[in-house]
Design a protein around this motif. Structure first.
Motif, PDB file in Angstrom:
ATOM      1  N   THR A 184     -31.780 -40.142  16.969  1.00  0.00           N
ATOM      2  CA  THR A 184     -31.672 -40.739  16.306  1.00  0.00           C
ATOM      3  C   THR A 184     -31.365 -39.401  14.725  1.00  0.00           C
ATOM      4  O   THR A 184     -30.346 -39.535  13.726  1.00  0.00           O
ATOM      5  N   ARG A 185     -31.580 -37.735  15.102  1.00  0.00           N
ATOM      6  CA  ARG A 185     -31.032 -37.485  14.084  1.00  0.00           C
ATOM      7  C   ARG A 185     -29.892 -35.727  14.960  1.00  0.00           C
ATOM      8  O   ARG A 185     -30.763 -36.062  16.681  1.00  0.00           O
ATOM      9  N   GLY A 213     -54.122 -23.449  18.898  1.00  0.00           N
ATOM     10  CA  GLY A 213     -54.669 -25.880  19.030  1.00  0.00           C
ATOM     11  C   GLY A 213     -53.962 -25.721  18.533  1.00  0.00           C
ATOM     12  O   GLY A 213     -53.357 -26.852  18.883  1.00  0.00           O
ATOM     13  N   GLY A 214     -52.976 -25.731  18.144  1.00  0.00           N
ATOM     14  CA  GLY A 214     -52.142 -26.796  17.331  1.00  0.00           C
ATOM     15  C   GLY A 214     -50.876 -26.378  18.609  1.00  0.00           C
ATOM     16  O   GLY A 214     -50.840 -26.359  19.505  1.00  0.00           O
ATOM     17  N   GLU A 215     -49.899 -27.350  18.464  1.00  0.00           N
ATOM     18  CA  GLU A 215     -48.672 -27.870  18.629  1.00  0.00           C
ATOM     19  C   GLU A 215     -47.535 -27.472  18.147  1.00  0.00           C
ATOM     20  O   GLU A 215     -47.093 -28.328  16.975  1.00  0.00           O
ATOM     21  N   GLY A 271     -44.561 -31.252  17.115  1.00  0.00           N
ATOM     22  CA  GLY A 271     -45.097 -30.120  16.595  1.00  0.00           C
ATOM     23  C   GLY A 271     -45.067 -31.118  15.218  1.00  0.00           C
ATOM     24  O   GLY A 271     -46.009 -31.967  14.849  1.00  0.00           O
ATOM     25  N   ASN A 272     -44.733 -30.640  13.988  1.00  0.00           N
ATOM     26  CA  ASN A 272     -45.230 -30.967  13.078  1.00  0.00           C
ATOM     27  C   ASN A 272     -43.689 -31.315  12.037  1.00  0.00           C
ATOM     28  O   ASN A 272     -43.782 -31.552  10.550  1.00  0.00           O
ATOM     29  N   ALA A 315     -41.773 -34.708  11.296  1.00  0.00           N
ATOM     30  CA  ALA A 315     -42.222 -35.624  11.650  1.00  0.00           C
ATOM     31  C   ALA A 315     -40.806 -36.598  10.977  1.00  0.00           C
ATOM     32  O   ALA A 315     -39.362 -36.318  10.563  1.00  0.00           O
ATOM     33  N   ASP A 350     -45.526 -29.603   4.190  1.00  0.00           N
ATOM     34  CA  ASP A 350     -46.317 -29.139   5.268  1.00  0.00           C
ATOM     35  C   ASP A 350     -47.724 -28.315   5.142  1.00  0.00           C
ATOM     36  O   ASP A 350     -47.740 -28.365   4.474  1.00  0.00           O
ATOM     37  N   PHE A 351     -48.546 -27.878   6.412  1.00  0.00           N
ATOM     38  CA  PHE A 351     -49.621 -27.588   6.174  1.00  0.00           C
ATOM     39  C   PHE A 351     -49.313 -25.735   5.589  1.00  0.00           C
ATOM     40  O   PHE A 351     -50.175 -24.890   5.262  1.00  0.00           O
ATOM     41  N   HIS A 406     -41.682 -31.461   3.440  1.00  0.00           N
ATOM     42  CA  HIS A 406     -41.761 -32.166   5.383  1.00  0.00           C
ATOM     43  C   HIS A 406     -39.940 -32.991   3.930  1.00  0.00           C
ATOM     44  O   HIS A 406     -38.961 -33.530   2.970  1.00  0.00           O
ATOM     45  N   TYR A 458     -34.876 -38.576   6.960  1.00  0.00           N
ATOM     46  CA  TYR A 458     -33.623 -37.990   7.807  1.00  0.00           C
ATOM     47  C   TYR A 458     -33.082 -39.844   7.411  1.00  0.00           C
ATOM     48  O   TYR A 458     -33.958 -40.709   7.255  1.00  0.00           O
ATOM     49  N   ASP A 515     -33.770 -42.072   9.983  1.00  0.00           N
ATOM     50  CA  ASP A 515     -34.893 -43.026  10.795  1.00  0.00           C
ATOM     51  C   ASP A 515     -36.161 -42.844   9.515  1.00  0.00           C
ATOM     52  O   ASP A 515     -37.008 -43.589  10.259  1.00  0.00           O
ATOM     53  N   HIS A 516     -36.060 -42.299   8.660  1.00  0.00           N
ATOM     54  CA  HIS A 516     -36.579 -42.630   7.476  1.00  0.00           C
ATOM     55  C   HIS A 516     -37.050 -43.800   6.443  1.00  0.00           C
ATOM     56  O   HIS A 516     -37.714 -44.075   5.525  1.00  0.00           O
ATOM     57  N   LEU A 530     -48.247 -40.631   8.463  1.00  0.00           N
ATOM     58  CA  LEU A 530     -46.734 -40.278   9.032  1.00  0.00           C
ATOM     59  C   LEU A 530     -47.256 -39.169   9.501  1.00  0.00           C
ATOM     60  O   LEU A 530     -47.171 -37.534   9.551  1.00  0.00           O
ATOM     61  N   PHE A 531     -47.323 -38.006   7.933  1.00  0.00           N
ATOM     62  CA  PHE A 531     -47.025 -36.440   7.731  1.00  0.00           C
ATOM     63  C   PHE A 531     -48.294 -35.836   8.085  1.00  0.00           C
ATOM     64  O   PHE A 531     -48.308 -34.707   8.308  1.00  0.00           O
ATOM     65  N   ALA A 566     -48.546 -35.525  11.687  1.00  0.00           N
ATOM     66  CA  ALA A 566     -47.263 -34.408  11.445  1.00  0.00           C
ATOM     67  C   ALA A 566     -48.513 -32.796  11.774  1.00  0.00           C
ATOM     68  O   ALA A 566     -48.061 -31.879  12.164  1.00  0.00           O
ATOM     69  N   ARG A 617     -51.223 -32.754  14.208  1.00  0.00           N
ATOM     70  CA  ARG A 617     -50.320 -32.611  15.259  1.00  0.00           C
ATOM     71  C   ARG A 617     -49.969 -31.072  15.429  1.00  0.00           C
ATOM     72  O   ARG A 617     -50.401 -30.038  16.494  1.00  0.00           O
ATOM     73  N   ARG A 618     -49.916 -30.277  14.173  1.00  0.00           N
ATOM     74  CA  ARG A 618     -49.748 -28.655  13.676  1.00  0.00           C
ATOM     75  C   ARG A 618     -50.705 -27.473  14.447  1.00  0.00           C
ATOM     76  O   ARG A 618     -50.266 -26.828  14.123  1.00  0.00           O
ATOM     77  N   THR A 619     -51.779 -28.045  13.677  1.00  0.00           N
ATOM     78  CA  THR A 619     -52.580 -27.658  13.625  1.00  0.00           C
ATOM     79  C   THR A 619     -53.614 -28.111  14.695  1.00  0.00           C
ATOM     80  O   THR A 619     -54.363 -26.846  14.553  1.00  0.00           O
ATOM     81  N   ARG A 620     -54.208 -28.558  14.707  1.00  0.00           N
ATOM     82  CA  ARG A 620     -55.137 -29.353  15.576  1.00  0.00           C
ATOM     83  C   ARG A 620     -54.543 -29.043  17.585  1.00  0.00           C
ATOM     84  O   ARG A 620     -55.306 -28.917  18.397  1.00  0.00           O
ATOM     85  N   GLY A 621     -53.973 -30.642  17.521  1.00  0.00           N
ATOM     86  CA  GLY A 621     -53.218 -30.658  18.427  1.00  0.00           C
ATOM     87  C   GLY A 621     -54.067 -31.334  19.245  1.00  0.00           C
ATOM     88  O   GLY A 621     -54.398 -31.922  18.934  1.00  0.00           O
TER      89      GLY A 621
END
Lengths: 336, 563
Positions: free
Chosen positions: A139-140, A260-262, A333-334, A336, B241-242, B247, B250, B252-253, B298-299, B302, B305-309
């Motif tokens: 989509t992007r 620890g994050g992604e 990742g972050n 979204a 974000d963190f 954010h 796009y 798709d939002h 959603l956010f 996100a 996921r970025r901070t703890r995964g």
């Protein structure tokens, strides 16, 4: 790390840059169509040899992702690759007759082009059988990703190589021109990748997949590296060390989170194992121009000679990027 | 009464112009401020494109570097122009060039008409919970910031540290109570005029010129001095974000944005054609019911996921260091030492009773013994011992990751490759159960003479002692339960129940059948023989001759009936 070894890394980088600079004479420009490029184009760099049949789909795939221009080095093709590329409106072509191996498997040529045309731009360096998949790629466009990376101050984006293979022997389903190779090579190994950290260059060394499982089970150290950093906002002082596996300065290799994050990452779907593979392996064996004396190809030939099928009961059938993200092969990742 | 919009633009001017046109055509006068760093030619093109709209004006330009007073200055210039030029404007809405109205302008107007004297501005006092994400909070008001954060990051950080150490603090002027909040607000003419014509304004400006990121505090603080009614929320949807970066939305939002109760969204990717087309086009009639929780989730996800995964995942963009999850698998798994040796049908029994996948010796030196004797297991894991030993930690974490949702158990013992033990010991997900000394049982059953067995037994005892020492080291995070063989044989049912409770804590069913113990008649004599040969079988415990008279089957009657 002590100052001396840091300085050694610097010397190594300078050496690579000089090397690329000296090898520029091996490149003969064929077509240059970069005069009407848009502002901040996204460029694709590739070296290839005798890949005519793959080209239409390859170009089409990356055009759809939003690549603005292709910079291709043709290494002495004789199957029409050269002529085909010369006709494309968004391809600039160079030809090089010199040895592939002697130019660090094409990286010297590519690095010269990167430095010359890629500085300050997002550059994707891939082989003709590598297809980039990144989060939201349906989509992007790629520019959404590079804009986002720009805004978060990131200079590199990693995309692990994911070997795709068909079910059954490779020669059973011939590849037709223009066809998506993943209609044939639909399967991949989802969770047998070993990772270790390379403390010298700060990158992760990833091995595994069907090649490690079948061809390198007795000598796992020799298994091909799967870690790749193909998308880089290039700077003239950057250098690829070995293929696109790692870069100098080594800070660019920190595409992974250590707390620890992604971080966001993608995959390079590797469409190597098609019916074209056997002929390629044979040719490469003869030329002896491939990495580590083509022992990779030798291993495949031995493996393939035993009529081995890469497919196994636990092979995963490819659906889309979300599947790869759920399986943990790549991450949003972050973003979204 | 009407609504005026102030737009601060610095990139994607074509999109900003498109939005300005939308506002103006819906009866809202617009004043645009364009960053003075934008080339004049671009600005001229934008002006030309909007020339047909009399209600779109441009304010004088200043440079707007992020985090500096320029942004406030620009807002003040544009707002002043707005108030002067459009006397019937009753509310002023501050938006950026990448903001997009996501609900009909008429809705916004109706909302403001219903709340005529209300200032919609997020304004949070710094004394309470920190509003900021990953940055300075109260210190924005009390430190000096002479260096650019974008271009001189190191100096910026060093100077902040220095001031903290020297306890340098600016004095906050009389009457100012620091408040922070989203920089996108909607103020009434009355409040805005009161701020802009305040007798103390020069003093305020002088102070805020040196405050860090004043666009998030200038109006948010001063509005508290002048307003009669503040609703502390922004009408603009902006997610951060963190690291405090906004954010981006796009195409798709689209579905999410249509469910937002906010009137304007920020920030929109300039090439999100579908969003611009949808929200600036015809009013869409069938909007779904507002569901702000969905966007938040959603956010929030996100950021997490970025901070703890995802725990237990090791991949190209997640490779935690020690102490951050480097030694942690994706889920609980059982490591069983000594059980397989004592029972004839332990694996099928455990599979049944614990609902788990029970493998053989995964770390067998010859071959990985996957459950069911498979040569390849989930995820494409090979049964090759060489591949496994090349990186045993990856092997184990891969196995646990690949089988999320199903508990894995495997046998382990002194006959296996021991490299993995360090990892298991430090893995909080590992549940280790050891019957120490059980290795002697197969040796005894092998039929070899005691003299042949003794060196073997001694070596295995040494390996097992090392294994136990590692598992009971101070760094151990694994859950380890250990019985000596003698202890275990006294009442096998209890350890087995314990094992099931630990491996499958949620299962409520009681165990009715137990595995079949191998016949042990004569084992006591064997252990005594080992002693006589000069070995000290410490790990086995005190086995006495009573074993010889022990029943062949387990004393099921001694099972606990109630938990």
């Amino acid at each position: 790390m002590n100052p001396l070894s840091i300085y050694r890394l610097r010397l190594q980088r300078k050496r690579l840059l000089w090397r690329a600079f000296l090898k520029r004479r091996q490149l003969r420009p064929v077509t240059n169509r970069m005069d009407r490029l848009r502002d901040q184009p996204i460029l694709l760099f590739s070296t290839m040899r005798n890949e005519r049949i793959r080209l239409p789909y390859f170009l089409d795939y990356y055009r759809r992702l939003g690549i603005d221009h292709f910079l291709v080095v043709d290494n002495a093709s004789d199957d029409g690759t050269h002529e085909y590329l010369a006709q494309q409106p968004d391809v600039s072509l160079w030809s090089a007759e010199a040895g592939y191996k002697q130019s660090r498997f094409g990286m010297d040529w590519i690095m010269h082009l990167l430095r010359r045309h890629g500085a300050g731009r997002w550059c994707l360096t891939v082989d003709v059988d590598e297809f980039l998949v990144y989060p939201y790629c349906e989509t992007r466009p790629l520019r959404a990703l590079t804009d986002w990376l720009d805004s978060s101050g990131t200079r590199t984006f990693s995309a692990m190589l994911l070997d795709m293979y068909p079910k059954g022997a490779m020669h059973e389903q011939p590849y037709r021109e223009g066809q998506s190779p993943f209609e044939i090579a639909q399967y991949f190994d989802s969770g047998n990748y070993t990772i270790s950290r390379n403390w010298h260059y700060h990158n992760l060394w990833i091995q595994g997949g069907p090649r490690a499982r079948l061809f390198f089970a007795s000598q796992p150290r020799q298994a091909p590296a799967m870690n790749k950093i193909p998308l880089v906002k290039w700077h003239r002082s950057y250098a690829y060390i070995s293929s696109t596996h790692m870069l100098l300065p080594r800070g660019l290799n920190l595409t992974y989170e250590q707390d620890g994050g992604e971080k966001p990452s993608g995959c390079l779907l590797h469409a190597k194992f098609l019916d074209t593979f056997a002929a390629k392996a044979e040719e490469e064996m003869k030329r002896g121009q491939h990495y580590a004396d083509s022992h990779e190809y030798r291993a495949y030939r031995d493996g393939l000679a035993r009529e081995r099928d890469l497919w196994c009961t636990w092979s995963e059938k490819y659906i889309n990027w979300r599947q790869l993200e759920i399986l943990g092969l790549m991450s949003k990742g972050n973003w979204a | 009464m009407s609504l005026g919009v102030v737009m601060l633009c610095h990139t994607a001017l074509n999109r900003a112009a498109q939005v300005a046109r939308h506002w103006a055509e819906n009866g809202c006068p617009v004043v645009i401020h364009v960053d003075s760093r934008v080339p004049q030619t671009d600005l001229d093109a934008m002006k030309a494109g909007l020339a047909d709209l009399p209600d779109v004006l441009f304010s004088p330009r200043v440079a707007c570097e992020w985090g500096t007073f320029g942004l406030v200055q620009a807002t003040i210039l544009a707002a002043t122009r707005m108030l002067e030029q459009f006397p019937d404007v009753s509310h002023v809405f501050l938006a950026s060039g990448s903001c997009l109205p996501i609900r009909p302008v008429a809705d916004l107007k109706a909302h403001l008409a219903a709340h005529p004297d209300t200032d919609f501005i997020e304004s949070v006092t710094t004394a309470d919970v920190g509003w900021t994400v990953g940055g300075l909070n109260k210190e924005r008001f009390t430190l000096h910031f002479p260096f650019s954060w974008k271009k001189q990051r190191r100096l910026f950080d060093a100077y902040v540290r220095l001031q903290r150490r020297l306890r340098i603090q600016r004095r906050i002027p009389e009457g100012i109570v620091p408040h922070l909040g989203s920089q996108w607000w909607c103020l009434t003419r009355r409040s805005l005029e009161a701020i802009l014509t305040h007798p103390d304004r020069p003093r305020h400006d002088r102070y805020f010129r040196r405050v860090w990121i004043p666009d998030e505090s200038y109006f948010q603080t001063l509005v508290r001095r002048v307003s009669t009614r503040i609703e502390s929320r922004s009408l603009t949807l902006a997610k951060f974000d963190f690291q405090g970066r906004p954010h981006v939305f796009y195409d798709d939002h689209l579905h999410l944005l249509r469910q937002s109760p906010a009137f304007v969204a920020r920030k929109i990717w300039p090439q999100a054609d579908l969003l611009y087309r949808t929200f600036l086009g015809e009013d869409d009639q069938n909007r779904p019911a507002p569901n702000p929780g969905k966007i938040d989730r959603l956010f929030a996800k996100a950021v997490e996921r970025r901070t703890r995964g995802r725990q237990g995942l090791f991949m190209q963009s997640r490779f935690p260091t020690w102490g951050r999850g480097a030694k942690c698998s994706a889920g609980p798994y059982g490591v069983l030492a000594g059980f397989d040796e004592l029972f004839t049908d332990f694996r099928p029994w455990l599979t049944r009773a614990a609902g788990a996948r029970v493998h053989g010796h995964l770390f067998d030196p010859e071959r990985v013994q996957f459950a069911g004797g498979e040569t390849v297991f989930k995820g494409g894991l090979s049964d090759s011992a060489t591949l496994r030993d090349y990186n045993p930690q990856s092997f184990l974490t891969n196995l646990i990751w690949n089988t999320r949702g199903e508990t894995q158990c495997f046998q382990f013992g002194p006959g296996d490759v021991q490299d993995i033990v360090w990892f298991i010991a430090e893995d909080p997900q590992a549940r280790v159960f050891i019957v120490s000394g059980a290795f002697a049982v197969p040796l005894w059953r092998s039929g070899m003479s005691v003299a042949e067995v003794r060196p073997l037994a001694a070596r295995m005892q040494k390996i097992e002692a090392d294994l136990i020492a590692r598992l009971e080291s101070p760094w151990t995070k694994a859950q380890v339960r250990r019985w000596t063989l003698a202890e275990f044989l006294e009442n096998p049912a209890e350890p087995l129940q314990q094992l099931l409770d630990d491996l499958n804590p949620r299962s409520s069913h009681r165990v009715t059948d137990l595995p079949q113990l191998v016949p042990l008649r004569g084992f006591g004599d064997f252990v005594q023989d080992l002693r006589n040969q000069g070995m000290l079988p410490v790990l086995i415990g005190d086995i006495d001759a009573s074993l010889d008279t022990a029943p062949e089957t387990l004393p099921t009657a001694r099972l606990r009936v109630v938990r």
